[in-house]
Motif scaffolding. Structure first.
Motif, PDB file in Angstrom:
ATOM      1  N   GLU A   6       0.833  -1.197   0.000  1.00  0.00           N
ATOM      2  CA  GLU A   6       0.000   0.000   0.000  1.00  0.00           C
ATOM      3  C   GLU A   6       0.873   1.255   0.000  1.00  0.00           C
ATOM      4  O   GLU A   6       2.004   1.245   0.498  1.00  0.00           O
ATOM      5  CB  GLU A   6      -0.909   0.059   1.240  1.00  0.00           C
ATOM      6  CG  GLU A   6      -1.852  -1.116   1.408  1.00  0.00           C
ATOM      7  CD  GLU A   6      -1.314  -2.151   2.364  1.00  0.00           C
ATOM      8  OE1 GLU A   6      -2.116  -2.887   2.970  1.00  0.00           O
ATOM      9  OE2 GLU A   6      -0.075  -2.239   2.496  1.00  0.00           O
ATOM     10  N   CYS A  22      -2.696   0.234  -3.930  1.00  0.00           N
ATOM     11  CA  CYS A  22      -2.237  -1.077  -3.472  1.00  0.00           C
ATOM     12  C   CYS A  22      -1.709  -1.812  -4.693  1.00  0.00           C
ATOM     13  O   CYS A  22      -2.488  -2.212  -5.569  1.00  0.00           O
ATOM     14  CB  CYS A  22      -3.373  -1.840  -2.824  1.00  0.00           C
ATOM     15  SG  CYS A  22      -2.950  -3.536  -2.356  1.00  0.00           S
ATOM     16  N   TRP A  36     -10.429  -3.175   0.966  1.00  0.00           N
ATOM     17  CA  TRP A  36      -9.729  -2.248   1.850  1.00  0.00           C
ATOM     18  C   TRP A  36     -10.355  -2.352   3.235  1.00  0.00           C
ATOM     19  O   TRP A  36     -11.589  -2.352   3.369  1.00  0.00           O
ATOM     20  CB  TRP A  36      -9.838  -0.812   1.349  1.00  0.00           C
ATOM     21  CG  TRP A  36      -8.974  -0.494   0.175  1.00  0.00           C
ATOM     22  CD1 TRP A  36      -9.339  -0.477  -1.140  1.00  0.00           C
ATOM     23  CD2 TRP A  36      -7.593  -0.110   0.211  1.00  0.00           C
ATOM     24  NE1 TRP A  36      -8.273  -0.131  -1.924  1.00  0.00           N
ATOM     25  CE2 TRP A  36      -7.181   0.121  -1.123  1.00  0.00           C
ATOM     26  CE3 TRP A  36      -6.647   0.071   1.234  1.00  0.00           C
ATOM     27  CZ2 TRP A  36      -5.893   0.497  -1.462  1.00  0.00           C
ATOM     28  CZ3 TRP A  36      -5.365   0.451   0.903  1.00  0.00           C
ATOM     29  CH2 TRP A  36      -4.992   0.657  -0.427  1.00  0.00           C
ATOM     30  N   CYS A  96      -4.899  -3.145   2.402  1.00  0.00           N
ATOM     31  CA  CYS A  96      -5.575  -3.791   1.297  1.00  0.00           C
ATOM     32  C   CYS A  96      -5.405  -5.305   1.448  1.00  0.00           C
ATOM     33  O   CYS A  96      -4.464  -5.777   2.095  1.00  0.00           O
ATOM     34  CB  CYS A  96      -5.087  -3.313  -0.062  1.00  0.00           C
ATOM     35  SG  CYS A  96      -3.452  -3.858  -0.539  1.00  0.00           S
TER      36      CYS A  96
END
Length: 124
Positions: A6, A22, A36, A96
């Motif tokens: 990320e 990400c 997320w 993520c």
């Protein structure tokens, strides 16, 4: 195996915008749904948004609906979270995650791979 990294977090004033990215490694990225999540100090990790492997379906937590947008670029192996109208309560570490063969679950245990997280701090 999928590795997720990320980026894009930072310190922002309330009302501002940030875009998190990400980046995923692995040639099978397109077969994964992506999500997320975020975790504030002293709180459990919570769902923020998810997108299906095709990008055709998205899901949002009520707390971010209308302010955040999740998207993916399969060619770049990247998923994004555009965050607008940020509030101090959005302050958290954002993660993520990749869900193999899924459609984008709200349940964190459905995800197979996780990134290391990026800090978002919203000042009032």
């Amino acid at each position: 195996q999928v590795q997720l990294v990320e980026s894009g977090g930072g310190l922002i004033q309330a009302g501002g915008s940030l875009r998190l990215s990400c980046a995923a490694s692995g040639r099978t990225f397109s077969s994964y749904a992506m999500g997320w999540f975020r975790q504030a100090p002293g709180k459990e990790r919570e769902f923020v948004a998810a997108i299906s492997w095709s990008g055709g379906s998205t899901t949002y937590a009520d707390s971010v609906k209308g302010r955040f947008t999740i998207s993916r670029d399969v060619a770049k192996n990247t998923v994004y979270l555009q965050m607008n109208s940020l509030k101090p309560e959005d302050t958290a570490v954002y993660y993520c995650a990749a869900e193999r063969g899924g459609t984008g679950s709200r349940w964190n245990k459905a995800y197979d791979y996780w990134g290391q997280g990026t800090q978002v701090t919203v000042s009032s």
